[in-house]
Structure formats: C-alpha cells, structure tokens
Design a protein around this motif. Structure first.
Motif, PDB file in Angstrom:
ATOM      1  N   VAL A  86      39.523  47.575  -0.075  1.00 42.40           N
ATOM      2  CA  VAL A  86      38.551  48.960  -0.008  1.00 42.40           C
ATOM      3  C   VAL A  86      37.015  48.399  -0.619  1.00 42.40           C
ATOM      4  CG1 VAL A  86      38.153  51.108  -1.343  1.00 42.40           C
ATOM      5  CG2 VAL A  86      40.262  50.873  -0.488  1.00 42.40           C
ATOM      6  N   ALA A  87      37.182  47.847  -1.374  1.00 43.87           N
ATOM      7  CA  ALA A  87      35.803  47.328  -1.634  1.00 43.87           C
ATOM      8  C   ALA A  87      35.056  46.499  -0.363  1.00 43.87           C
ATOM      9  CB  ALA A  87      35.762  46.307  -2.984  1.00 43.87           C
ATOM     10  N   GLY A  88      35.916  45.602   0.105  1.00 45.41           N
ATOM     11  CA  GLY A  88      35.442  45.093   1.338  1.00 45.41           C
ATOM     12  C   GLY A  88      34.952  45.780   2.472  1.00 45.41           C
ATOM     13  N   ASN A  89      35.767  46.768   2.602  1.00 45.99           N
ATOM     14  CA  ASN A  89      35.474  47.944   3.559  1.00 45.99           C
ATOM     15  C   ASN A  89      34.192  48.608   3.387  1.00 45.99           C
ATOM     16  OD1 ASN A  89      37.750  47.149   5.172  1.00 45.99           O
ATOM     17  ND2 ASN A  89      38.874  48.808   4.429  1.00 45.99           N
ATOM     18  N   ILE A  90      34.016  48.943   1.944  1.00 46.94           N
ATOM     19  CA  ILE A  90      32.876  49.489   1.775  1.00 46.94           C
ATOM     20  C   ILE A  90      31.361  48.606   2.028  1.00 46.94           C
ATOM     21  CG2 ILE A  90      31.521  50.314  -0.113  1.00 46.94           C
ATOM     22  CD1 ILE A  90      34.214  51.631  -1.277  1.00 46.94           C
ATOM     23  N   GLU A  91      31.696  47.390   1.689  1.00 48.31           N
ATOM     24  CA  GLU A  91      30.735  46.343   1.708  1.00 48.31           C
ATOM     25  C   GLU A  91      30.342  46.335   3.330  1.00 48.31           C
ATOM     26  OE1 GLU A  91      29.927  42.443  -0.675  1.00 48.31           O
ATOM     27  OE2 GLU A  91      31.911  42.732   0.073  1.00 48.31           O
ATOM     28  N   ILE A  92      31.274  46.125   4.101  1.00 52.53           N
ATOM     29  CA  ILE A  92      31.203  45.956   5.511  1.00 52.53           C
ATOM     30  C   ILE A  92      30.423  47.358   6.051  1.00 52.53           C
ATOM     31  CG2 ILE A  92      32.259  45.934   7.562  1.00 52.53           C
ATOM     32  CD1 ILE A  92      34.239  43.980   6.281  1.00 52.53           C
ATOM     33  N   ALA A  93      30.975  48.477   5.566  1.00 49.97           N
ATOM     34  CA  ALA A  93      30.330  49.666   6.173  1.00 49.97           C
ATOM     35  C   ALA A  93      28.695  49.540   5.487  1.00 49.97           C
ATOM     36  CB  ALA A  93      30.949  50.760   5.737  1.00 49.97           C
ATOM     37  N   ASP A  94      28.648  49.295   4.419  1.00 53.40           N
ATOM     38  CA  ASP A  94      26.970  49.426   3.948  1.00 53.40           C
ATOM     39  C   ASP A  94      26.255  48.419   4.824  1.00 53.40           C
ATOM     40  OD1 ASP A  94      27.675  51.218   1.966  1.00 53.40           O
ATOM     41  OD2 ASP A  94      27.836  49.867   0.105  1.00 53.40           O
ATOM     42  N   LYS A  95      26.742  47.019   5.047  1.00 52.57           N
ATOM     43  CA  LYS A  95      25.831  46.387   5.887  1.00 52.57           C
ATOM     44  C   LYS A  95      25.588  46.878   7.166  1.00 52.57           C
ATOM     45  CE  LYS A  95      27.261  42.019   3.514  1.00 52.57           C
ATOM     46  NZ  LYS A  95      28.012  40.962   3.585  1.00 52.57           N
ATOM     47  N   ARG A  96      26.592  47.360   7.828  1.00 51.91           N
ATOM     48  CA  ARG A  96      26.228  47.895   9.071  1.00 51.91           C
ATOM     49  C   ARG A  96      25.439  49.026   9.246  1.00 51.91           C
ATOM     50  NH1 ARG A  96      32.556  47.663  11.490  1.00 51.91           N
ATOM     51  NH2 ARG A  96      32.840  45.514  11.647  1.00 51.91           N
ATOM     52  N   ASN A  97      25.433  49.959   8.097  1.00 55.04           N
ATOM     53  CA  ASN A  97      24.789  51.273   7.957  1.00 55.04           C
ATOM     54  C   ASN A  97      23.321  50.698   7.870  1.00 55.04           C
ATOM     55  OD1 ASN A  97      26.442  53.086   8.121  1.00 55.04           O
ATOM     56  ND2 ASN A  97      26.894  53.238   6.066  1.00 55.04           N
ATOM     57  N   GLU A  98      23.142  49.791   7.104  1.00 58.28           N
ATOM     58  CA  GLU A  98      21.568  49.057   6.664  1.00 58.28           C
ATOM     59  C   GLU A  98      21.182  48.437   8.148  1.00 58.28           C
ATOM     60  OE1 GLU A  98      21.888  46.187   3.747  1.00 58.28           O
ATOM     61  OE2 GLU A  98      22.344  47.511   2.192  1.00 58.28           O
TER      62      GLU A  98
END
Length: 104
Positions: A86-98
């Motif tokens: 979950v933490a890894g998925n959130i990190e990936i989603a944050d990077k893609r959003n940025e």
C-alpha cells in the motif's frame, strides 16, 4: 498540499506486526505460543487403555492448535507485506500525480 497519509507510518505499522527486535510484536507472541504445543503432546497409552481415545483426541487438538498458530503467523506476514505494498502504491500514485500536474 498537506498529506493525509505518511508512508513511513504505514510501513512501520506493517513492521510492528512482525518485528521481533523487542519481542512485543503479535508475531513474536505467536512464535512463543507455537513452541508450546509440541510439549503438550502425551503418549497414546499415557492414560492407560481406557484413556486411549482421550489421548488421541488430545493430540488432535494440539495439532490443530499448532496449525492455527502457523496460519496466524503467516497471516501477519501477509498483512505486513500488503501494508508495504500500500505504501509503495501510494508513492507511485503521488509521483504520477506530480508528473501529471507538471504537464498541465
């Protein structure tokens, strides 16, 4: 924009389930409990011939307890891995959003 999640806290929650450094995690307590059932077994004729059925049922119950503890430990490790995921998925989603916001 303030974060509503903290990746380190999510990972730490997963590690707290199985971390054995201080012996207070649920997994460490289950490891301790898992070492008890083998010492609880009794021999087939420990209670005599009339006690044989009771001794056999007792050993079956002890075996079921061993299995339950083993499954519980495996479940805690799976939960830890999922929380890390979950933490890894959130990190990936944050990077893609940025990246998406930069393109706009």
């Amino acid at each position: 924009m303030p974060r509503i999640h903290h990746l380190s806290a999510i990972r730490a929650l997963g590690d707290a389930l199985t971390g054995d450094s201080d012996g207070t995690s649920p997994a460490s307590h289950l490891y301790d409990a898992g070492s008890m059932p083998p010492n609880m077994r009794i021999g087939a004729f420990a209670m005599g011939v009339l006690g044989l059925p009771l001794a056999l049922v007792h050993d079956k119950i002890v075996g079921d307890a061993e299995s339950a503890v083993t499954y519980a430990i495996a479940g805690l490790h799976e939960h830890r891995d999922r929380l890390h995921g979950v933490a890894g998925n959130i990190e990936i989603a944050d990077k893609r959003n940025e990246e998406y916001v930069r393109r706009i």
